[in-house]
Design a protein around this motif. Structure first.
Motif, PDB file in Angstrom:
ATOM      1  N   GLN A   1      33.053  43.955  16.446  1.00  0.00           N
ATOM      2  CA  GLN A   1      31.955  44.914  16.424  1.00  0.00           C
ATOM      3  C   GLN A   1      31.167  44.750  15.137  1.00  0.00           C
ATOM      4  O   GLN A   1      31.567  44.011  14.237  1.00  0.00           O
ATOM      5  N   ALA A   2      30.037  45.447  15.031  1.00  0.00           N
ATOM      6  CA  ALA A   2      29.189  45.307  13.849  1.00  0.00           C
ATOM      7  C   ALA A   2      28.584  46.652  13.489  1.00  0.00           C
ATOM      8  O   ALA A   2      28.449  47.553  14.317  1.00  0.00           O
ATOM      9  N   VAL A   3      28.232  46.770  12.221  1.00  0.00           N
ATOM     10  CA  VAL A   3      27.546  47.949  11.720  1.00  0.00           C
ATOM     11  C   VAL A   3      26.447  47.466  10.783  1.00  0.00           C
ATOM     12  O   VAL A   3      26.603  46.451  10.096  1.00  0.00           O
ATOM     13  N   THR A   4      25.315  48.150  10.787  1.00  0.00           N
ATOM     14  CA  THR A   4      24.203  47.753   9.932  1.00  0.00           C
ATOM     15  C   THR A   4      23.849  48.894   8.992  1.00  0.00           C
ATOM     16  O   THR A   4      24.200  50.050   9.221  1.00  0.00           O
ATOM     17  N   ASN A   5      23.127  48.547   7.949  1.00  0.00           N
ATOM     18  CA  ASN A   5      22.690  49.547   6.984  1.00  0.00           C
ATOM     19  C   ASN A   5      21.522  48.973   6.194  1.00  0.00           C
ATOM     20  O   ASN A   5      21.352  47.749   6.128  1.00  0.00           O
ATOM     21  N   ALA A   6      20.745  49.859   5.594  1.00  0.00           N
ATOM     22  CA  ALA A   6      19.643  49.407   4.749  1.00  0.00           C
ATOM     23  C   ALA A   6      20.191  48.743   3.495  1.00  0.00           C
ATOM     24  O   ALA A   6      21.246  49.120   2.980  1.00  0.00           O
ATOM     25  N   LYS A   7      19.474  47.739   2.993  1.00  0.00           N
ATOM     26  CA  LYS A   7      19.835  47.137   1.721  1.00  0.00           C
ATOM     27  C   LYS A   7      19.524  48.122   0.592  1.00  0.00           C
ATOM     28  O   LYS A   7      18.730  49.050   0.752  1.00  0.00           O
ATOM     29  N   SER A   8      20.150  47.904  -0.553  1.00  0.00           N
ATOM     30  CA  SER A   8      20.008  48.840  -1.663  1.00  0.00           C
ATOM     31  C   SER A   8      18.553  49.062  -2.065  1.00  0.00           C
ATOM     32  O   SER A   8      18.118  50.195  -2.263  1.00  0.00           O
ATOM     33  N   SER A   9      17.787  47.984  -2.180  1.00  0.00           N
ATOM     34  CA  SER A   9      16.394  48.125  -2.597  1.00  0.00           C
ATOM     35  C   SER A   9      15.581  48.894  -1.566  1.00  0.00           C
ATOM     36  O   SER A   9      14.651  49.631  -1.913  1.00  0.00           O
ATOM     37  N   THR A  10      15.914  48.730  -0.292  1.00  0.00           N
ATOM     38  CA  THR A  10      15.218  49.451   0.775  1.00  0.00           C
ATOM     39  C   THR A  10      15.446  50.952   0.638  1.00  0.00           C
ATOM     40  O   THR A  10      14.514  51.758   0.699  1.00  0.00           O
ATOM     41  N   GLY A  11      16.710  51.348   0.453  1.00  0.00           N
ATOM     42  CA  GLY A  11      17.024  52.758   0.314  1.00  0.00           C
ATOM     43  C   GLY A  11      16.390  53.385  -0.906  1.00  0.00           C
ATOM     44  O   GLY A  11      15.939  54.536  -0.874  1.00  0.00           O
ATOM     45  N   ARG A  12      16.305  52.632  -2.006  1.00  0.00           N
ATOM     46  CA  ARG A  12      15.748  53.189  -3.243  1.00  0.00           C
ATOM     47  C   ARG A  12      14.245  53.394  -3.155  1.00  0.00           C
ATOM     48  O   ARG A  12      13.659  54.063  -4.013  1.00  0.00           O
ATOM     49  N   LEU A  13      13.611  52.820  -2.134  1.00  0.00           N
ATOM     50  CA  LEU A  13      12.187  53.068  -1.892  1.00  0.00           C
ATOM     51  C   LEU A  13      11.972  54.159  -0.849  1.00  0.00           C
ATOM     52  O   LEU A  13      10.846  54.377  -0.412  1.00  0.00           O
ATOM     53  N   ASP A  14      13.039  54.828  -0.444  1.00  0.00           N
ATOM     54  CA  ASP A  14      12.963  55.864   0.601  1.00  0.00           C
ATOM     55  C   ASP A  14      12.359  55.281   1.878  1.00  0.00           C
ATOM     56  O   ASP A  14      11.560  55.914   2.558  1.00  0.00           O
ATOM     57  N   LEU A  15      12.770  54.058   2.171  1.00  0.00           N
ATOM     58  CA  LEU A  15      12.276  53.339   3.341  1.00  0.00           C
ATOM     59  C   LEU A  15      13.361  53.418   4.412  1.00  0.00           C
ATOM     60  O   LEU A  15      14.293  52.616   4.432  1.00  0.00           O
ATOM     61  N   LEU A  16      13.276  54.413   5.271  1.00  0.00           N
ATOM     62  CA  LEU A  16      14.301  54.630   6.288  1.00  0.00           C
ATOM     63  C   LEU A  16      14.289  53.466   7.272  1.00  0.00           C
ATOM     64  O   LEU A  16      13.312  53.253   7.986  1.00  0.00           O
ATOM     65  N   THR A  17      15.364  52.692   7.276  1.00  0.00           N
ATOM     66  CA  THR A  17      15.460  51.496   8.106  1.00  0.00           C
ATOM     67  C   THR A  17      16.776  51.525   8.866  1.00  0.00           C
ATOM     68  O   THR A  17      17.847  51.547   8.255  1.00  0.00           O
ATOM     69  N   ARG A  18      16.677  51.539  10.201  1.00  0.00           N
ATOM     70  CA  ARG A  18      17.871  51.593  11.047  1.00  0.00           C
ATOM     71  C   ARG A  18      17.755  50.513  12.121  1.00  0.00           C
ATOM     72  O   ARG A  18      16.662  50.084  12.461  1.00  0.00           O
TER      73      ARG A  18
END
Length: 358
Positions: free
Chosen positions: A99-116
């Motif tokens: 199975q797999a799980v995904t998440n935003a990269k650190s730089s993405t999250g620090r820009l408040d860039l909600l990515t799913r």
């Protein structure tokens, strides 16, 4: 095989065709315990966030919700407050049991860039069932800043696991006793609790709050922006701040965090009952983060905090989240920070890599 797959095992999945892409997967996409995913050539502006749902493809749902499509090949701006779906270059053909799980990269999250990530037949964000075969899509919603994107940019990452790899509380206590996971007495309960630092060793700067009206951020422009144009400094001389509803903050953990080489971790929100806020969009901590031998002594967790409906008083040392540790199936061939251009090893309070150091 039980645990999170290491970099060399991810490379084997690529060689076996279990991971493929429209363009060859680059060696630098492979991280110690994850694979960076790349944006494709087109973005679909949609009316609302959605999941495909059972027996339905993302393409079919786009027919319902698409407003217009944007060619990304010459660069395009994704506007603050809008929702976009972007097909990713990578395609999965997972074997049964993986199975797999995904998440935003650190730089993405620090820009408040909600990515799913969403998938065909998917009923959850960021969770990909064992044996999934098909395309991947990124749902992107810029919350604080409009951003300029191009094909090939890497906003999120994927991790693969076989079996049950999460450490229970007793296992966490034993691991901390053998190799400390934090530089203080651990708070353990459904993971390793961490708290917020609002009493820095020097000065009164405890965080940053995103400004409401700013320019566009080109995600390829590393170190090119003045923080003062995008962020307000947050100061405290009494170990307390009041979070404003709807505002986005960058804060830092009080604890220095350690992820030993044979483990990975994911940051999860703490119980909703502790306050009117959410902590963290990005969530993967790679093996070697905060590890002395990988140059990470003293690494702290950066907290991406958004306040909800009511103003909330946040106190120094308040528990705001937890780290869920998982076993690696193998130790990765290379650790986080050890010669792989990791941006946040040894970090304290730090904005994303797009901003100049102050």
């Amino acid at each position: 095989m039980t645990g999170v797959l290491a970099s060399q095992q991810i490379s084997a999945l690529i060689a076996d065709g279990r991971l493929s892409a429209q363009k060859p997967i680059l060696p630098e996409q492979v991280q110690p315990a994850s694979l960076d995913l790349r944006l494709g050539n087109v973005a679909y502006r949609v009316r609302a966030s959605f999941l495909a749902g059972h027996d339905c493809s993302v393409t079919e749902r786009l027919d319902e919700f698409e407003m217009h499509r944007i060619d990304l090949r010459d660069g395009a701006v994704l506007e603050k407050g809008c929702v976009y779906v972007v097909p990713l270059m990578e395609v999965l053909d997972l074997p049964a049991g993986l199975q797999a799980v995904t998440n935003a990269k650190s730089s993405t999250g620090r820009l408040d860039l909600l990515t799913r990530t969403i998938t065909d037949g998917g009923t959850e964000f960021d969770r990909i069932p064992a044996g999934y075969s098909g395309p991947l899509y990124a749902e992107i919603c810029p919350r604080s800043f409009s951003v300029l994107v191009r094909p090939g940019m890497r906003l999120n990452q994927i991790r693969f696991r076989d079996g049950q790899a999460v450490l229970g509380d007793d296992e966490l206590r034993a691991l901390h006793a053998s190799m400390p996971l934090v530089d203080d007495e651990p708070v353990i309960g459904d993971g390793l609790g961490f708290s917020v630092d609002l009493k820095p060793q020097s000065g009164t700067l405890v965080g940053y709050r995103a400004k409401p009206h700013t320019g566009v951020i080109d995600l390829d422009n590393i170190g090119g922006y003045d923080p003062a144009e995008y962020w307000e400094e947050v100061h405290s001389d009494n170990g307390r701040i009041i979070l404003d509803p709807g505002a986005f903050y960058i804060l830092v953990s009080r604890e220095a965090v350690h992820i030993p080489p044979a483990y990975a971790a994911e940051m999860a929100p703490y119980l909703a009952m502790v306050g009117e806020f959410r902590v963290h969009y990005a969530g993967f901590f790679d093996p070697g983060f905060g590890h002395d031998a990988a140059g990470g002594a003293g690494s702290r967790g950066v907290l991406e905090v958004r306040c909800h409906e009511a103003p909330f008083v946040l106190e120094h040392g308040q528990i705001v989240g937890r780290l869920v540790y998982e076993k690696m199936d193998q130790e990765p061939a290379q650790l986080y920070g050890a010669g792989i251009s990791s941006n946040y090893q040894g970090q304290g309070l730090k904005l994303s890599k797009h901003f100049r150091a102050r």
